[in-house]
Structure formats: structure tokens, C-alpha cells
Design a protein around this motif. Structure first.
Motif, PDB file in Angstrom:
ATOM      1  N   ILE A 163      26.194  37.230  31.608  1.00  0.00           N
ATOM      2  CA  ILE A 163      26.937  38.398  32.090  1.00  0.00           C
ATOM      3  C   ILE A 163      27.973  38.840  31.050  1.00  0.00           C
ATOM      4  O   ILE A 163      28.114  40.032  30.763  1.00  0.00           O
ATOM      5  N   ALA A 164      28.686  37.878  30.460  1.00  0.00           N
ATOM      6  CA  ALA A 164      29.705  38.211  29.454  1.00  0.00           C
ATOM      7  C   ALA A 164      29.080  38.893  28.243  1.00  0.00           C
ATOM      8  O   ALA A 164      29.612  39.890  27.731  1.00  0.00           O
ATOM      9  N   ILE A 165      27.950  38.407  27.780  1.00  0.00           N
ATOM     10  CA  ILE A 165      27.274  39.018  26.635  1.00  0.00           C
ATOM     11  C   ILE A 165      26.743  40.401  27.017  1.00  0.00           C
ATOM     12  O   ILE A 165      26.849  41.355  26.245  1.00  0.00           O
ATOM     13  N   ALA A 166      26.213  40.539  28.230  1.00  0.00           N
ATOM     14  CA  ALA A 166      25.743  41.846  28.703  1.00  0.00           C
ATOM     15  C   ALA A 166      26.905  42.839  28.784  1.00  0.00           C
ATOM     16  O   ALA A 166      26.741  44.023  28.455  1.00  0.00           O
ATOM     17  N   GLN A 167      28.080  42.372  29.188  1.00  0.00           N
ATOM     18  CA  GLN A 167      29.255  43.246  29.227  1.00  0.00           C
ATOM     19  C   GLN A 167      29.660  43.689  27.820  1.00  0.00           C
ATOM     20  O   GLN A 167      30.113  44.820  27.632  1.00  0.00           O
ATOM     21  N   MET A 168      29.503  42.802  26.846  1.00  0.00           N
ATOM     22  CA  MET A 168      29.774  43.193  25.463  1.00  0.00           C
ATOM     23  C   MET A 168      28.817  44.293  25.016  1.00  0.00           C
ATOM     24  O   MET A 168      29.178  45.154  24.221  1.00  0.00           O
ATOM     25  N   LEU A 169      27.598  44.248  25.549  1.00  0.00           N
ATOM     26  CA  LEU A 169      26.582  45.226  25.172  1.00  0.00           C
ATOM     27  C   LEU A 169      26.759  46.573  25.868  1.00  0.00           C
ATOM     28  O   LEU A 169      26.533  47.620  25.257  1.00  0.00           O
ATOM     29  N   SER A 170      27.166  46.546  27.170  1.00  0.00           N
ATOM     30  CA  SER A 170      27.125  47.821  27.899  1.00  0.00           C
ATOM     31  C   SER A 170      28.344  48.131  28.759  1.00  0.00           C
ATOM     32  O   SER A 170      28.353  49.139  29.444  1.00  0.00           O
ATOM     33  N   GLY A 171      29.354  47.288  28.740  1.00  0.00           N
ATOM     34  CA  GLY A 171      30.557  47.592  29.520  1.00  0.00           C
ATOM     35  C   GLY A 171      30.727  46.700  30.730  1.00  0.00           C
ATOM     36  O   GLY A 171      29.944  45.774  30.966  1.00  0.00           O
ATOM     37  N   GLU A 172      31.769  46.996  31.497  1.00  0.00           N
ATOM     38  CA  GLU A 172      32.189  46.152  32.631  1.00  0.00           C
ATOM     39  C   GLU A 172      31.079  45.887  33.643  1.00  0.00           C
ATOM     40  O   GLU A 172      30.943  44.790  34.140  1.00  0.00           O
ATOM     41  N   LYS A 173      30.278  46.905  33.955  1.00  0.00           N
ATOM     42  CA  LYS A 173      29.163  46.735  34.900  1.00  0.00           C
ATOM     43  C   LYS A 173      27.860  46.815  34.115  1.00  0.00           C
ATOM     44  O   LYS A 173      27.307  47.910  33.934  1.00  0.00           O
ATOM     45  N   PRO A 174      27.364  45.668  33.668  1.00  0.00           N
ATOM     46  CA  PRO A 174      26.187  45.695  32.792  1.00  0.00           C
ATOM     47  C   PRO A 174      24.939  46.201  33.499  1.00  0.00           C
ATOM     48  O   PRO A 174      24.721  45.934  34.680  1.00  0.00           O
TER      49      PRO A 174
END
Length: 185
Positions: A163-174
Motif C-alpha cells: 500500500i505504501a509503495i502504491a501510494q508513492m506511485l499514485s497518491g493517498e488513495k492508490p
């Protein structure tokens, strides 16, 4: 000391320049300029690090011409060479990825992963390509405790890490795509 410095300047710059190419700067070159000066605490040499980011053959003092991203990648290259020679137990990279993304961030992550085989690495990063290469991922956060702002840290489990890496990719709500990409990374 002066003779050793002069002898090591070329091999050092060759190694750094090879690493710069690996981290997405194939046209960048570092040059070491050694000028004899009066004897002081550091010997008889005045040393300047000169930089050319674009194969222009116009080498200028590093501190005047290198961007934040260029400095980050240059520091990673130099630190990785120093770490191999000095057997430093721990290396700390505080936002070594400033000003880079994409393939350059991926290559920085690869170099850091290689360094981690012989050293403990601590990296503060906002780049998913770098965070994904880590053996452990910690989340640093601030919260209010007894009317004071406190900084805390906790290790993320595998699902939290995705989830943390996905948030780095696309923001707070991945997005679903970001979550899939994070799993792949």
C-alpha cells in the motif's frame, strides 16, 4: 600524499563516471583538478571537483553547475566507492533520490541493493523504485501525544508495504493499477 592523490585521481574519476552512466547520466563527467599550493594541514594540494553534465568539455566547479538530481547521483556513486574501500558498517542515504525518477531511480535502487550485501543501508526515500528494493520498509509519521507533536516509526508488514509503495506511485488513495504495480515491484 600528493603523489598518491595524483595517481588516484584518474582511476577514481573513471569509476565515478562509469557509475554515473549506470544511474542515468551517460553524458556526465567528473574531473579532479589538483593544483600544488603552500603546505597546510591537508598537504600541498588544492583539490577541485569539476563537472560537465552534457559532454560539452566545459568543466566547471561542481558546486556551481550540478543540479540537485545530479548531485544526488554523484554522491551515491562516490559513497558506493568509498564504502567498498573503508568497510563502513552502516550507510545512510537521506533523500539520495532528489530530482530523479523512472529509470534513473531504478538504477539508484539497484546500486543501493548491491551495496546492502556488505553494509547496512538506511535510506529515506520517496521513490517507489528504491523503496521496493529494501529488505525492510519503515514508515515515519507524526502524531500528537500529550499536546506535543511526536515523530514515530514502525516497520510495515508486506501488505502495508504494498500500500505504501502504491501510494508513492499514485497518491493517498492508490488505484488498482498502482497496487498491482507495487506488488510487481
Amino acid at each position: 600524499i600528493s603523489a598518491n592523490r595524483t595517481a588516484q585521481a584518474k582511476p577514481f574519476t573513471d569509476k565515478v563516471n562509469n557509475l554515473l552512466a549506470q544511474v542515468g547520466m551517460p553524458n556526465a563527467q567528473l574531473k579532479v583538478k589538483i593544483v600544488t599550493s603552500s603546505l597546510n594541514t591537508y598537504g600541498i594540494d588544492e583539490i577541485d571537483f569539476l563537472f560537465d553534465a552534457n559532454k560539452s568539455n566545459r568543466f566547471e566547479p561542481l558546486h556551481k553547475v550540478a543540479s540537485g538530481g545530479e548531485l544526488s547521483r554523484l554522491m551515491l556513486s562516490v559513497k558506493s566507492l568509498v564504502a567498498k574501500k573503508l568497510q563502513l558498517p552502516t550507510l545512510i542515504f537521506d533523500e539520495i533520490d532528489t530530482g530523479i525518477s523512472g529509470e534513473a531511480a531504478k538504477q539508484v535502487g539497484i546500486i543501493m541493493k548491491e551495496l546492502s550485501a556488505g553494509h547496512q543501508l538506511i535510506a529515506i526515500t520517496h521513490q517507489p523504485q528504491i523503496a521496493a528494493k529494501a529488505a525492510a520498509h519503515y514508515f515515519v509519521y507524526k502524531h500528537i501525544l500529550k499536546d506535543k507533536i511526536t515523530t514515530s516509526i514502525r516497520r510495515l508488514n508486506n501488505d502495508e508495504r504494498i500500500i505504501a509503495i502504491a501510494q508513492m506511485l499514485s497518491g493517498e488513495k492508490p488505484t488498482a493499477a498502482a497496487l498491482e504495480n507495487a506488488r510487481e515491484m
